[in-house]
Scaffold this active site. Structure first.
Site, PDB file in Angstrom:
ATOM      1  N   ARG A  25      11.629  -7.053   4.654  1.00  0.00           N
ATOM      2  CA  ARG A  25      11.559  -5.593   4.475  1.00  0.00           C
ATOM      3  C   ARG A  25      12.622  -4.864   5.280  1.00  0.00           C
ATOM      4  O   ARG A  25      12.847  -5.145   6.447  1.00  0.00           O
ATOM      5  CB  ARG A  25      10.182  -5.080   4.885  1.00  0.00           C
ATOM      6  CG  ARG A  25      10.112  -3.561   4.974  1.00  0.00           C
ATOM      7  CD  ARG A  25       8.742  -3.022   4.769  1.00  0.00           C
ATOM      8  NE  ARG A  25       7.859  -3.227   5.891  1.00  0.00           N
ATOM      9  CZ  ARG A  25       6.590  -2.831   5.910  1.00  0.00           C
ATOM     10  NH1 ARG A  25       6.084  -2.219   4.846  1.00  0.00           N
ATOM     11  NH2 ARG A  25       5.832  -3.044   6.954  1.00  0.00           N
ATOM     12  N   ARG A  53      -0.319  -8.416  13.690  1.00  0.00           N
ATOM     13  CA  ARG A  53      -0.863  -7.434  12.734  1.00  0.00           C
ATOM     14  C   ARG A  53      -1.747  -8.116  11.684  1.00  0.00           C
ATOM     15  O   ARG A  53      -2.765  -7.564  11.278  1.00  0.00           O
ATOM     16  CB  ARG A  53       0.282  -6.676  12.054  1.00  0.00           C
ATOM     17  CG  ARG A  53       0.924  -5.642  12.991  1.00  0.00           C
ATOM     18  CD  ARG A  53       2.300  -5.220  12.528  1.00  0.00           C
ATOM     19  NE  ARG A  53       2.306  -4.586  11.236  1.00  0.00           N
ATOM     20  CZ  ARG A  53       3.326  -4.648  10.375  1.00  0.00           C
ATOM     21  NH1 ARG A  53       4.414  -5.331  10.678  1.00  0.00           N
ATOM     22  NH2 ARG A  53       3.254  -4.034   9.234  1.00  0.00           N
ATOM     23  N   ARG A 100      -9.284   1.621   9.191  1.00  0.00           N
ATOM     24  CA  ARG A 100      -8.868   0.260   9.532  1.00  0.00           C
ATOM     25  C   ARG A 100      -9.938  -0.467  10.334  1.00  0.00           C
ATOM     26  O   ARG A 100      -9.736  -1.630  10.683  1.00  0.00           O
ATOM     27  CB  ARG A 100      -7.616   0.329  10.393  1.00  0.00           C
ATOM     28  CG  ARG A 100      -6.323  -0.025   9.704  1.00  0.00           C
ATOM     29  CD  ARG A 100      -5.238   0.074  10.735  1.00  0.00           C
ATOM     30  NE  ARG A 100      -4.016  -0.577  10.378  1.00  0.00           N
ATOM     31  CZ  ARG A 100      -3.053  -0.047   9.652  1.00  0.00           C
ATOM     32  NH1 ARG A 100      -3.200   1.143   9.138  1.00  0.00           N
ATOM     33  NH2 ARG A 100      -1.941  -0.719   9.442  1.00  0.00           N
ATOM     34  N   LYS A 132       0.824  -1.219   0.000  1.00  0.00           N
ATOM     35  CA  LYS A 132       0.000   0.000   0.000  1.00  0.00           C
ATOM     36  C   LYS A 132       0.853   1.261   0.000  1.00  0.00           C
ATOM     37  O   LYS A 132       0.573   2.195  -0.732  1.00  0.00           O
ATOM     38  CB  LYS A 132      -0.871   0.079   1.275  1.00  0.00           C
ATOM     39  CG  LYS A 132      -1.984  -0.915   1.356  1.00  0.00           C
ATOM     40  CD  LYS A 132      -2.889  -0.605   2.551  1.00  0.00           C
ATOM     41  CE  LYS A 132      -2.173  -0.565   3.888  1.00  0.00           C
ATOM     42  NZ  LYS A 132      -1.614  -1.812   4.363  1.00  0.00           N
ATOM     43  N   ARG A 147      11.896  -2.731  10.313  1.00  0.00           N
ATOM     44  CA  ARG A 147      10.921  -1.876  10.991  1.00  0.00           C
ATOM     45  C   ARG A 147      10.522  -2.564  12.289  1.00  0.00           C
ATOM     46  O   ARG A 147      10.346  -3.775  12.315  1.00  0.00           O
ATOM     47  CB  ARG A 147       9.698  -1.692  10.082  1.00  0.00           C
ATOM     48  CG  ARG A 147       8.993  -0.376  10.299  1.00  0.00           C
ATOM     49  CD  ARG A 147       7.903  -0.158   9.285  1.00  0.00           C
ATOM     50  NE  ARG A 147       6.635  -0.666   9.742  1.00  0.00           N
ATOM     51  CZ  ARG A 147       5.487  -0.554   9.064  1.00  0.00           C
ATOM     52  NH1 ARG A 147       5.485   0.041   7.890  1.00  0.00           N
ATOM     53  NH2 ARG A 147       4.369  -1.031   9.550  1.00  0.00           N
TER      54      ARG A 147
HETATM   55  P1  ADP Z   1       1.021  -1.783   7.984  1.00  0.00           P
HETATM   56  O1  ADP Z   1       2.301  -2.147   7.323  1.00  0.00           O
HETATM   57  O2  ADP Z   1       0.625  -2.730   9.092  1.00  0.00           O
HETATM   58  O3  ADP Z   1      -0.096  -1.508   7.023  1.00  0.00           O
HETATM   59  P2  ADP Z   1       1.083   1.030   8.885  1.00  0.00           P
HETATM   60  O4  ADP Z   1       2.376   1.662   8.608  1.00  0.00           O
HETATM   61  O5  ADP Z   1      -0.089   1.432   8.062  1.00  0.00           O
HETATM   62  O6  ADP Z   1       1.363  -0.527   8.813  1.00  0.00           O
HETATM   63  O7  ADP Z   1       0.667   1.210  10.436  1.00  0.00           O
HETATM   64  C1  ADP Z   1       1.544   0.823  11.469  1.00  0.00           C
HETATM   65  C2  ADP Z   1       0.809   0.809  12.807  1.00  0.00           C
HETATM   66  O8  ADP Z   1       0.240   2.114  13.088  1.00  0.00           O
HETATM   67  C3  ADP Z   1      -0.377  -0.123  12.909  1.00  0.00           C
HETATM   68  O9  ADP Z   1       0.007  -1.459  13.224  1.00  0.00           O
HETATM   69  C4  ADP Z   1      -1.200   0.527  14.031  1.00  0.00           C
HETATM   70  O10 ADP Z   1      -0.654   0.275  15.306  1.00  0.00           O
HETATM   71  C5  ADP Z   1      -1.014   2.005  13.756  1.00  0.00           C
HETATM   72  N1  ADP Z   1      -2.078   2.551  12.872  1.00  0.00           N
HETATM   73  C6  ADP Z   1      -1.898   3.107  11.640  1.00  0.00           C
HETATM   74  N2  ADP Z   1      -3.076   3.508  11.118  1.00  0.00           N
HETATM   75  C7  ADP Z   1      -4.026   3.190  12.024  1.00  0.00           C
HETATM   76  C8  ADP Z   1      -5.451   3.323  12.064  1.00  0.00           C
HETATM   77  N3  ADP Z   1      -6.148   3.862  11.046  1.00  0.00           N
HETATM   78  N4  ADP Z   1      -6.097   2.868  13.172  1.00  0.00           N
HETATM   79  C9  ADP Z   1      -5.437   2.336  14.186  1.00  0.00           C
HETATM   80  N5  ADP Z   1      -4.109   2.175  14.221  1.00  0.00           N
HETATM   81  C10 ADP Z   1      -3.392   2.585  13.144  1.00  0.00           C
END
Ligand code: ADP
Length: 214
Positions: free
Chosen positions: A127, A168, A90, A15, A157
């Site tokens: 990654r 996750r 989410r 994404k 990360r």
């Molecule tokens: P991923 O690679 O899991 O898609 P992101 O970089 O989008 O990771 O998000 C990393 C973390 O930030 C998530 O695991 C969560 O803890 C938090 N987070 C990001 N966006 C949201 C959201 N819309 N609602 C709740 N938590 C979020």
């Protein structure tokens, strides 16, 4: 063409990479809630203090907090013509809040990037991100061991640790996948095969978004 775009997909679906390219192509901002939160943690802001531990466990930050973060961001002038949202909504509650925020701005186009779980595990395990600027490392940069953008050190990360990745993926299946139904019911949803080379995924994404605007 509607430029209010939401990308949905599991961790590791690509994404972030695709959102950046799509936003550049459409000349609208990319809004990545993950990046906003990671930056807050890195800068030690009050928001960062609230979310650091939750993120490290791979859990979701509270809906109320996230909804406020996105509401504020969408009010900035650069988002008036559209946006590519990456990482929000989410949960169904976040999706309902977003419906309210974009009321009167034209329709949402929601694209799900689908990738089978074994491939997600492979990608997240491999990654590398830049410790300094947070960018995902392209394969050439990863081979060289330095960030292609700022020459910073590459590291895993924090939430790509194997145990946190499992959490996750479970959170995605439980809390985020139901969004697909939320949007499918209103025929706003497109699906793109994310199990392909980045250029091919991007071509599919552009097609999906363009068709949605017809
Ligand atoms: P991923 O690679 O899991 O898609 P992101 O970089 O989008 O990771 O998000 C990393 C973390 O930030 C998530 O695991 C969560 O803890 C938090 N987070 C990001 N966006 C949201 C959201 N819309 N609602 C709740 N938590 C979020």
């Amino acid at each position: 063409m509607a430029l209010n775009i939401v990308l949905i997909g599991p961790p590791g679906a690509g994404k972030g990479t695709q959102a950046e390219r799509l936003a550049a192509r459409l000349r609208v901002p990319r809004i990545s809630t993950g990046d906003v939160l990671r930056e807050a943690v890195a800068l030690g802001t009050p928001l960062g203090g609230l979310v650091r531990a939750v993120m490290a466990r791979g859990e979701l930050v509270s809906d109320d907090l996230m909804i406020e973060v996105v509401r504020e961001r969408l009010e900035r002038p650069d988002a008036a013509a559209g946006f590519v949202l990456d990482g929000f909504p989410r949960t169904v509650r976040q999706a309902e809040a977003l419906d309210g925020m974009v009321a009167g701005r034209g329709p949402l186009t929601v694209v799900e990037i689908a990738v089978p779980e074994p491939e997600l595990l492979r990608r997240l395990g491999a990654r590398q991100v830049c410790r300094a600027c947070g960018a995902n490392a392209a394969p050439e940069a990863a081979a060289a061991g330095r960030c292609g953008r700022c020459d910073g050190e590459l590291v895993q990360r924090a939430d790509d640790d194997a145990g946190v990745v499992r959490e996750r993926l479970q959170v995605y299946a439980r809390d985020t996948r139901p969004l697909v139904q939320h949007y499918r019911g209103r025929s706003l949803l497109r699906e793109v095969d994310g199990n392909a080379a980045p250029d091919d995924v991007f071509a599919g994404l552009v097609r999906a978004v363009t068709e949605a605007g017809r």
